[in-house]
Write an enzyme that holds these catalytic residues in place. Structure first.
Site, short mmCIF file in Angstrom:
data_model
loop_
_atom_site.label_atom_id
_atom_site.label_comp_id
_atom_site.label_asym_id
_atom_site.label_seq_id
_atom_site.Cartn_x
_atom_site.Cartn_y
_atom_site.Cartn_z
N THR A 121 33.16 -16.51 -39.45
CA THR A 121 33.80 -15.58 -40.38
C THR A 121 33.68 -16.16 -41.78
O THR A 121 34.22 -17.23 -42.07
CB THR A 121 35.27 -15.39 -39.98
OG1 THR A 121 35.30 -14.94 -38.63
CG2 THR A 121 35.96 -14.39 -40.88
N PHE A 250 48.91 -3.22 -30.51
CA PHE A 250 49.23 -4.07 -31.66
C PHE A 250 50.51 -3.68 -32.38
O PHE A 250 50.64 -3.86 -33.59
CB PHE A 250 48.05 -4.09 -32.65
CG PHE A 250 47.37 -5.43 -32.64
CD1 PHE A 250 46.59 -5.82 -31.57
CD2 PHE A 250 47.54 -6.33 -33.67
CE1 PHE A 250 46.00 -7.07 -31.52
CE2 PHE A 250 46.95 -7.59 -33.64
CZ PHE A 250 46.18 -7.94 -32.56
N CYS A 261 42.33 -17.51 -36.33
CA CYS A 261 41.68 -16.49 -37.16
C CYS A 261 42.60 -15.78 -38.15
O CYS A 261 42.36 -15.85 -39.36
CB CYS A 261 40.98 -15.48 -36.25
SG CYS A 261 39.58 -16.19 -35.38
P1 NAD Z 1 35.71 -24.06 -32.98
O1 NAD Z 1 36.38 -25.04 -33.87
O2 NAD Z 1 36.28 -23.80 -31.62
O3 NAD Z 1 34.17 -24.45 -32.79
C1 NAD Z 1 33.34 -24.89 -33.80
C2 NAD Z 1 32.41 -25.95 -33.22
O4 NAD Z 1 31.45 -26.31 -34.22
C3 NAD Z 1 33.10 -27.25 -32.83
O5 NAD Z 1 32.79 -27.56 -31.48
C4 NAD Z 1 32.53 -28.30 -33.79
O6 NAD Z 1 32.42 -29.59 -33.21
C5 NAD Z 1 31.17 -27.70 -34.09
N1 NAD Z 1 30.53 -28.21 -35.29
C6 NAD Z 1 31.06 -28.55 -36.49
N2 NAD Z 1 30.11 -28.95 -37.34
C7 NAD Z 1 28.92 -28.88 -36.68
C8 NAD Z 1 27.58 -29.14 -37.02
N3 NAD Z 1 27.25 -29.59 -38.21
N4 NAD Z 1 26.63 -28.96 -36.08
C9 NAD Z 1 26.95 -28.51 -34.85
N5 NAD Z 1 28.22 -28.22 -34.48
C10 NAD Z 1 29.18 -28.40 -35.37
O7 NAD Z 1 35.66 -22.71 -33.82
P2 NAD Z 1 35.63 -21.23 -33.23
O8 NAD Z 1 37.00 -20.80 -32.87
O9 NAD Z 1 34.53 -21.11 -32.25
O10 NAD Z 1 35.24 -20.42 -34.56
C11 NAD Z 1 33.95 -20.48 -35.14
C12 NAD Z 1 33.84 -19.40 -36.17
O11 NAD Z 1 33.97 -18.12 -35.55
C13 NAD Z 1 34.91 -19.44 -37.26
O12 NAD Z 1 34.36 -19.01 -38.47
C14 NAD Z 1 35.92 -18.43 -36.77
O13 NAD Z 1 36.67 -17.86 -37.81
C15 NAD Z 1 35.04 -17.38 -36.13
N6 NAD Z 1 35.68 -16.60 -35.07
C16 NAD Z 1 36.49 -17.19 -34.17
C17 NAD Z 1 37.06 -16.43 -33.16
C18 NAD Z 1 37.99 -17.04 -32.14
O14 NAD Z 1 38.67 -16.30 -31.45
N7 NAD Z 1 38.05 -18.35 -32.01
C19 NAD Z 1 36.80 -15.05 -33.06
C20 NAD Z 1 35.94 -14.49 -34.00
C21 NAD Z 1 35.38 -15.26 -35.00
#
Ligand code: NAD
Length: 435
Positions: A121, A250, A261
């Site tokens: 995001t 909701f 998020c």
């Molecule tokens: P998360 O923290 O669970 O996962 C991110 C991963 O990226 C981690 O495992 C971290 O070690 C890894 N990482 C960091 N730097 C790195 C690099 N240089 N190379 C490789 N890996 C690296 O985060 P998430 O919840 O999966 O969210 C990721 C994105 O998706 C965010 O922008 C979030 O806003 C968005 N998002 C999340 C959700 C949700 O429900 N969690 C839903 C929609 C969108």
């Protein structure tokens, strides 16, 4: 297709596994070595219903691999997804250091045409920044596409496999065709893949989360009014929800929104708006209301004990920010724990999945129970912070025996007043009369 997923957290792991499930060859990269070791050994690193089975099957069938090496993952990938963290920076704006750091690295390892798809995001304009970061070191052809993710933790596999819609921001016909082919198996029921420009796509994600957060804060304010007027928020909720224009979903009041998020995305959109010279007043109020609501239950608890909680011991059911996940990022339960322990109370908590994560963060500041009933032993009251299904029809007779006092503070409105009255419990919930 051959796909690389950069970032193997909640979004990356679900994305990679689900793409492997439709026959693609997927390599997930993460900088966290221990995570990659566990995943490579078939050990799943997050709790997400339905994920483990397909994760194991796709590893076994050779379609899903894990590595710490970006270069190895992208070597023969046609599509590279970024599922990297975008946490709030000190001023609330989304911190793009992970996304742009990887983009910079990609510029040094890309070979041939690639589509780089951003699932994180990110604020409007990030696709251009990613493009520029790659182009600094790579002169070959590539496209950068915005593809915000709408999966919900707890039902992420279903959301990914059968999405309501897929939003894709790109003006490249070549990238559009590749992304359309990739997603085709996921929209066979006719749900749309909505193509648009990159900026609209990036803004769509913030608009969706901010709208949902607004709905929550709105209902929490209605609940506050219900408490003052002696009205019942459940009745009001049903009364308004039957209007199609409002919808039934909701509309549940509670102890505020949390998770990884909504809080950060609301903050980031406020910040982006400020930078664009627009004061997004509704969203500022949404945030303020949420901060108040996260402590509303604590206020009720303090009021009940006339502010004397320093010698009280509480049981807490639920620590995750919502049911069916082990994610505790911005979980309201943690705010409640902080407020109560700072006031001198002690706590024994139970959560079906999130306790290891809480132990990691809070250590022995609280005690942890092996099951929901053990948490109740000798507690002055039970606090419900997450509406896990298993808390919804408990053994009230046993609860009565285990609790020192028959008092329940319910931040999720999971019981009916009548039910608790039958067992002579004192029951405080959100936006409903007290019994
Ligand atoms: P998360 O923290 O669970 O996962 C991110 C991963 O990226 C981690 O495992 C971290 O070690 C890894 N990482 C960091 N730097 C790195 C690099 N240089 N190379 C490789 N890996 C690296 O985060 P998430 O919840 O999966 O969210 C990721 C994105 O998706 C965010 O922008 C979030 O806003 C968005 N998002 C999340 C959700 C949700 O429900 N969690 C839903 C929609 C969108």
């Amino acid at each position: 297709m051959k796909i690389a997923i950069v970032g193997t957290g909640y979004v990356g792991l679900v994305t990679g596994t689900c793409f492997a499930e439709t026959g693609n060859i997927v390599t997930c990269v993460d900088i966290d070595k221990s995570k990659v070791e566990k995943l490579s050994g078939g050990q799943i690193t997050i709790y997400e219903p339905g994920l483990e089975n397909i994760f194991l099957r796709n590893i076994k069938e050779g379609r899903l691999k894990f590595t710490t090496q970006l270069e190895e993952a992208v070597a023969d990938a046609e599509i590279i997804f970024l599922a990297l963290p975008t946490p709030p920076g000190a001023d609330g704006s989304a911190d793009l250091k992970y996304v742009l750091g990887v983009a910079d690295h990609l510029g040094k390892v890309l070979k041939g045409y690639n589509v780089i798809v951003n699932k994180s995001t990110v604020p409007v304009g990030t696709a251009d920044k990613v493009k520029a970061a790659i182009a600094k070191n790579y002169q070959g052809e590539f496209d950068v596409v915005s593809n915000p993710e709408f999966l919900r933790e707890g039902v992420a596999v279903d959301d990914f496999m059968k999405p309501d819609r897929i939003v894709v921001g790109t003006r490249s016909e070549r990238a559009k065709k590749i992304i359309n082919d990739l997603y085709e198996p996921f929209v066979r029921q006719g749900n749309p893949i909505i193509f648009m420009d990159e900026s609209s796509s990036e803004l769509t994600k913030y608009a969706a989360n901010s709208f949902l957060a607004t709905k929550i804060s709105f209902m929490n304010e209605i609940a506050q009014l219900c408490e003052r007027f002696g009205a019942d928020v459940d009745m009001v909720r049903c009364g308004i929800g039957s209007d199609d224009r409002i919808g039934k979903r909701f509309l549940f009041p509670g102890i505020g929104y949390g998770g990884s998020c909504f809080p950060k995305d609301v903050q980031a959109l406020i910040k982006s708006s400020d930078e664009a010279g627009y004061d997004f007043e509704i969203l500022k109020a949404v945030e303020k209301v949420n901060a108040i609501q996260k402590l509303h239950l604590v206020e009720k608890i303090k009021e009940y004990y006339s502010n004397q909680i320093q010698d009280k011991h509480f049981a807490i059911w639920g620590l995750a920010f919502k049911p069916n996940t082990d994610d505790i990022r911005e979980a309201p339960a943690l705010k409640i724990i902080d407020a109560l322990t700072e006031a001198g109370a002690t706590i024994k908590a139970y959560d079906p999945e999130a306790m290891p994560n809480v132990k990691f963060h809070l250590g022995d500041r609280i005690q942890y129970a092996n099951n929901q009933y053990e948490a109740l032993e000798n507690a002055d009251a039970l606090i419900i912070a997450t509406e896990w299904s298993e808390f919804k029809t408990p053994n009230f007779g046993l609860m009565e025996k285990l609790l020192k006092q028959k008092v329940v503070f319910d931040g999720r409105n999971i019981y009916k007043n009548d039910h608790l009255l039958e067992f002579n419990f004192i029951y405080r919930s959100i936006g409903r009369s007290s019994v």
